[in-house]
Design an enzyme around this catalytic site. Structure first.
Site, PDB file in Angstrom:
ATOM      1  N   ARG A  15       7.071 -24.482  28.562  1.00  0.00           N
ATOM      2  CA  ARG A  15       8.100 -23.228  28.965  1.00  0.00           C
ATOM      3  C   ARG A  15       7.333 -22.277  29.993  1.00  0.00           C
ATOM      4  O   ARG A  15       7.703 -22.362  31.396  1.00  0.00           O
ATOM      5  CB  ARG A  15       8.834 -22.778  27.938  1.00  0.00           C
ATOM      6  CG  ARG A  15      10.015 -21.753  28.140  1.00  0.00           C
ATOM      7  CD  ARG A  15       9.681 -20.438  28.824  1.00  0.00           C
ATOM      8  NE  ARG A  15       9.078 -19.379  27.857  1.00  0.00           N
ATOM      9  CZ  ARG A  15       8.552 -18.520  28.464  1.00  0.00           C
ATOM     10  NH1 ARG A  15       8.823 -18.186  29.663  1.00  0.00           N
ATOM     11  NH2 ARG A  15       7.535 -17.998  27.702  1.00  0.00           N
ATOM     12  N   ASP A  16       6.665 -21.489  29.226  1.00  0.00           N
ATOM     13  CA  ASP A  16       6.233 -20.293  30.389  1.00  0.00           C
ATOM     14  C   ASP A  16       5.277 -20.915  31.331  1.00  0.00           C
ATOM     15  O   ASP A  16       5.177 -20.603  32.468  1.00  0.00           O
ATOM     16  CB  ASP A  16       5.281 -19.489  29.447  1.00  0.00           C
ATOM     17  CG  ASP A  16       4.985 -18.171  30.192  1.00  0.00           C
ATOM     18  OD1 ASP A  16       4.812 -18.030  31.155  1.00  0.00           O
ATOM     19  OD2 ASP A  16       4.794 -17.050  29.258  1.00  0.00           O
ATOM     20  N   HIS A 207       1.362 -12.130  23.072  1.00  0.00           N
ATOM     21  CA  HIS A 207       1.471 -13.036  24.089  1.00  0.00           C
ATOM     22  C   HIS A 207       0.817 -12.649  25.366  1.00  0.00           C
ATOM     23  O   HIS A 207       1.399 -11.763  26.363  1.00  0.00           O
ATOM     24  CB  HIS A 207       3.144 -13.135  24.399  1.00  0.00           C
ATOM     25  CG  HIS A 207       3.629 -14.053  25.485  1.00  0.00           C
ATOM     26  ND1 HIS A 207       4.062 -15.282  25.507  1.00  0.00           N
ATOM     27  CD2 HIS A 207       3.502 -13.740  26.992  1.00  0.00           C
ATOM     28  CE1 HIS A 207       4.454 -15.644  26.619  1.00  0.00           C
ATOM     29  NE2 HIS A 207       4.223 -14.723  27.570  1.00  0.00           N
ATOM     30  N   HIS A 209      -1.103 -12.889  29.226  1.00  0.00           N
ATOM     31  CA  HIS A 209      -1.482 -13.382  30.347  1.00  0.00           C
ATOM     32  C   HIS A 209      -2.862 -13.122  30.525  1.00  0.00           C
ATOM     33  O   HIS A 209      -3.239 -12.130  30.171  1.00  0.00           O
ATOM     34  CB  HIS A 209      -0.121 -13.285  31.311  1.00  0.00           C
ATOM     35  CG  HIS A 209       0.980 -13.973  31.067  1.00  0.00           C
ATOM     36  ND1 HIS A 209       1.312 -15.195  31.845  1.00  0.00           N
ATOM     37  CD2 HIS A 209       2.147 -13.674  30.290  1.00  0.00           C
ATOM     38  CE1 HIS A 209       2.434 -15.342  31.595  1.00  0.00           C
ATOM     39  NE2 HIS A 209       3.013 -14.559  30.628  1.00  0.00           N
ATOM     40  N   CYS A 240       5.423 -15.854  35.133  1.00  0.00           N
ATOM     41  CA  CYS A 240       6.804 -15.526  35.298  1.00  0.00           C
ATOM     42  C   CYS A 240       7.088 -15.681  36.799  1.00  0.00           C
ATOM     43  O   CYS A 240       6.520 -14.618  37.421  1.00  0.00           O
ATOM     44  CB  CYS A 240       7.094 -14.330  34.648  1.00  0.00           C
ATOM     45  SG  CYS A 240       8.921 -13.624  34.388  1.00  0.00           S
ATOM     46  N   ASN A 249      -0.665 -17.797  30.809  1.00  0.00           N
ATOM     47  CA  ASN A 249      -1.109 -17.351  29.581  1.00  0.00           C
ATOM     48  C   ASN A 249      -2.487 -17.653  29.321  1.00  0.00           C
ATOM     49  O   ASN A 249      -3.008 -18.445  30.085  1.00  0.00           O
ATOM     50  CB  ASN A 249      -0.447 -17.840  28.464  1.00  0.00           C
ATOM     51  CG  ASN A 249       1.092 -17.306  28.413  1.00  0.00           C
ATOM     52  OD1 ASN A 249       1.957 -17.928  29.132  1.00  0.00           O
ATOM     53  ND2 ASN A 249       1.370 -16.520  27.740  1.00  0.00           N
TER      54      ASN A 249
HETATM   55  P1  HMG Z   1      23.420 -13.265  35.672  1.00  0.00           P
HETATM   56  O1  HMG Z   1      23.368 -13.872  37.147  1.00  0.00           O
HETATM   57  O2  HMG Z   1      23.501 -11.777  35.710  1.00  0.00           O
HETATM   58  O3  HMG Z   1      24.621 -14.113  34.879  1.00  0.00           O
HETATM   59  O4  HMG Z   1      22.194 -13.838  35.314  1.00  0.00           O
HETATM   60  P2  HMG Z   1      26.081 -14.093  34.876  1.00  0.00           P
HETATM   61  O5  HMG Z   1      26.292 -13.880  33.383  1.00  0.00           O
HETATM   62  O6  HMG Z   1      26.818 -13.117  35.694  1.00  0.00           O
HETATM   63  O7  HMG Z   1      26.573 -15.347  35.296  1.00  0.00           O
HETATM   64  C1  HMG Z   1      26.175 -15.676  36.589  1.00  0.00           C
HETATM   65  C2  HMG Z   1      26.331 -17.478  36.851  1.00  0.00           C
HETATM   66  O8  HMG Z   1      24.969 -17.901  35.992  1.00  0.00           O
HETATM   67  C3  HMG Z   1      27.367 -17.866  36.192  1.00  0.00           C
HETATM   68  O9  HMG Z   1      27.453 -19.274  36.695  1.00  0.00           O
HETATM   69  C4  HMG Z   1      26.838 -18.437  34.673  1.00  0.00           C
HETATM   70  O10 HMG Z   1      27.855 -19.569  34.012  1.00  0.00           O
HETATM   71  C5  HMG Z   1      25.371 -18.744  35.018  1.00  0.00           C
HETATM   72  P3  HMG Z   1      28.611 -19.271  38.075  1.00  0.00           P
HETATM   73  O11 HMG Z   1      29.901 -19.078  37.295  1.00  0.00           O
HETATM   74  O12 HMG Z   1      28.222 -18.582  39.390  1.00  0.00           O
HETATM   75  O13 HMG Z   1      28.308 -20.807  38.487  1.00  0.00           O
HETATM   76  N1  HMG Z   1      24.895 -18.711  33.763  1.00  0.00           N
HETATM   77  C6  HMG Z   1      23.969 -19.337  33.132  1.00  0.00           C
HETATM   78  N2  HMG Z   1      23.798 -20.781  33.458  1.00  0.00           N
HETATM   79  C7  HMG Z   1      22.957 -21.324  32.539  1.00  0.00           C
HETATM   80  N3  HMG Z   1      22.555 -21.093  31.491  1.00  0.00           N
HETATM   81  C8  HMG Z   1      22.809 -19.674  31.057  1.00  0.00           C
HETATM   82  C9  HMG Z   1      23.519 -18.752  32.077  1.00  0.00           C
HETATM   83  N4  HMG Z   1      23.819 -17.771  32.140  1.00  0.00           N
HETATM   84  C10 HMG Z   1      24.720 -17.410  33.021  1.00  0.00           C
HETATM   85  N5  HMG Z   1      22.117 -18.948  30.051  1.00  0.00           N
HETATM   86  C11 HMG Z   1      20.806 -14.476  33.619  1.00  0.00           C
HETATM   87  C12 HMG Z   1      21.865 -13.429  33.844  1.00  0.00           C
HETATM   88  C13 HMG Z   1      20.020 -13.939  32.064  1.00  0.00           C
HETATM   89  C14 HMG Z   1      21.168 -15.785  32.981  1.00  0.00           C
HETATM   90  C15 HMG Z   1      19.686 -14.744  34.522  1.00  0.00           C
HETATM   91  O14 HMG Z   1      18.897 -13.471  34.904  1.00  0.00           O
HETATM   92  C16 HMG Z   1      18.489 -15.685  34.279  1.00  0.00           C
HETATM   93  O15 HMG Z   1      18.817 -16.891  33.673  1.00  0.00           O
HETATM   94  N6  HMG Z   1      17.458 -15.130  33.983  1.00  0.00           N
HETATM   95  C17 HMG Z   1      16.246 -16.057  33.287  1.00  0.00           C
HETATM   96  C18 HMG Z   1      15.008 -15.235  33.961  1.00  0.00           C
HETATM   97  C19 HMG Z   1      13.907 -16.299  33.233  1.00  0.00           C
HETATM   98  O16 HMG Z   1      14.162 -17.338  32.749  1.00  0.00           O
HETATM   99  N7  HMG Z   1      12.669 -15.559  33.279  1.00  0.00           N
HETATM  100  C20 HMG Z   1      11.318 -16.133  32.792  1.00  0.00           C
HETATM  101  C21 HMG Z   1      11.396 -16.358  31.360  1.00  0.00           C
HETATM  102  S1  HMG Z   1      10.713 -14.556  30.595  1.00  0.00           S
HETATM  103  C22 HMG Z   1       9.264 -14.779  30.642  1.00  0.00           C
HETATM  104  O17 HMG Z   1       8.636 -15.431  31.351  1.00  0.00           O
HETATM  105  C23 HMG Z   1       8.468 -13.613  30.002  1.00  0.00           C
HETATM  106  C24 HMG Z   1       7.821 -14.112  28.790  1.00  0.00           C
HETATM  107  O18 HMG Z   1       6.998 -15.157  28.705  1.00  0.00           O
HETATM  108  C25 HMG Z   1       7.277 -12.963  28.030  1.00  0.00           C
HETATM  109  C26 HMG Z   1       6.152 -12.391  28.870  1.00  0.00           C
HETATM  110  O19 HMG Z   1       5.249 -12.882  29.488  1.00  0.00           O
HETATM  111  O20 HMG Z   1       6.472 -11.167  29.580  1.00  0.00           O
HETATM  112  C27 HMG Z   1       9.037 -14.577  27.816  1.00  0.00           C
HETATM  113 MG    MG Z   2       4.937 -14.957  29.485  1.00  0.00          MG
END
Ligand code: HMG
Ligand code: MG
Length: 301
Positions: A15-16, A207, A209, A240, A249
């Site tokens: 994933r990450d 967690h 990095h 990320c 990480n």
């Molecule tokens: P948004 O644009 O504000 O969402 O995104 P929305 O609710 O306004 O919806 C907009 C569109 O997205 C719609 O589609 C929804 O259906 C779709 P449209 O009508 O335009 O065709 N949508 C989705 N589609 C699939 N799956 C979903 C989903 N939700 C809405 N779940 C949202 C908000 C949270 C969805 C967006 O910002 C997003 O997906 N962000 C993810 C970012 C991410 O994955 N970052 C990396 C992971 S975090 C990380 O790595 C950190 C971590 O490792 C810890 C660390 O190291 O810090 C965990």
């Molecule tokens: Mg991370």
């Protein structure tokens, strides 16, 4: 000095790690990576994210990857779910655990999940309730618990606040994340202590990095605090997409090598783990980003 006798490692590489790759990685390769990790003895694997494919195209195959993995008894599989839409898709693939991911930094919250910290808690609340109702364990992650790429240094009070809010909505476990790998041990200790104000020692993980090469030191100081659960990424994959310049990480191989040398049990076979890391690194046409893996591969050659 008393250290935990065993450590639970969550490999977040699929994933990450892979979320940050520019080139598409086929679902079959991700499935094979999960398979190799479980052969190496990993009992916890963070497989994928049910996020917007517009935001993170690499995770668009989440359902296919979850459908493709060969589940091994005793292994737990977790996935990221930022909202109800993600949870509803995730639940069909029967994860053992979901992760709601918030941040201690307002700007990072906005950039990563397009809402404020307060709004994120409102979004997570029904996800947590639905997951717990379905008997799925809920882990929380606090990104930028020490430093943020947009706001700079983060005060530990912010971590405490997010931990309190997550506890309030029923999040069962708190993962404290150094998203950009800038923290040094005392800064890490303070962030961990902040999470521990609201979570039991058995419900907090690190967690880290490894951008600045501090992750093993941060792991060690956490161990000295009694924390025994850590995320790590095979071959040091990852980063990320919303934290530019941050590398992966801490490599799982490096953590396992350190813990093995300290007689701390992880249940992981280091040689097989090195094989898993080599598999994915070969696919990505690069060397594993792990000092221990590099040394062991050189020795083999
Ligand atoms: P948004 O644009 O504000 O969402 O995104 P929305 O609710 O306004 O919806 C907009 C569109 O997205 C719609 O589609 C929804 O259906 C779709 P449209 O009508 O335009 O065709 N949508 C989705 N589609 C699939 N799956 C979903 C989903 N939700 C809405 N779940 C949202 C908000 C949270 C969805 C967006 O910002 C997003 O997906 N962000 C993810 C970012 C991410 O994955 N970052 C990396 C992971 S975090 C990380 O790595 C950190 C971590 O490792 C810890 C660390 O190291 O810090 C965990
Ligand atoms: Mg991370």
């Amino acid at each position: 000095m008393t250290l935990p006798p065993k450590v639970k490692l969550v490999d977040v590489g699929p994933r990450d790690g892979l979320q940050n790759e520019k080139q598409p990685v086929p679902a079959a390769v991700k499935v094979e990576l999960v398979q190799r990790l479980q052969i190496a003895g990993l009992k916890e694997i963070e497989v994928t994210s049910f996020v917007s494919p517009k935001w993170v195209p690499q995770m668009a195959d989440a359902a296919a990857v979850m459908a493709g993995i060969l589940r091994k008894p005793g292994v737990r599989y977790s996935v990221l779910t930022p909202n109800m839409k993600g949870f509803e898709a995730a639940v069909l693939s029967k994860p053992d655990e979901i992760v709601v991911f918030g941040a201690a930094s307002e700007l990072f919250s906005q950039r990563n999940i397009n809402c404020s910290i307060a709004e994120s808690i409102e979004r997570f609340a029904p996800v947590v309730a639905a997951a717990r109702g379905a008997g799925i364990y809920v882990r929380g992650a606090i990104s930028c618990a020490m430093y943020c790429p947009y706001e700079g240094e983060i005060a530990s009070e912010r971590v405490e606040m997010v931990a309190r809010l997550m506890k309030g909505i029923g999040v069962q476990h708190m993962g404290v994340a150094d998203t950009i790998g800038m923290a040094t041990p005392l800064k890490t200790q303070r962030a961990m202590e902040a999470a521990l104000k609201h979570y039991d020692l058995n419900d907090v993980s690190g967690h880290f990095h490894d951008t600045y090469g501090q992750a093993l030191a941060n792991t060690l100081i956490s161990l000295q605090m009694g924390i025994w659960q850590f995320d790590a990424s095979v071959a040091g994959l990852g980063g990320c997409p919303y934290a530019k310049g941050a590398t992966g990480n801490v490599a799982t191989e490096d953590v396992v090598y350190m813990l093995r040398g300290m007689d701390i049990d992880t249940g992981v076979d280091l040689d097989k783990l090195v094989d898993a890391g080599k598999f994915i690194s070969d696919y990505l046409e690069r060397k594993p980003n792990s000092r221990a893996a590099t040394a062991l591969l050189n020795k083999r050659a």
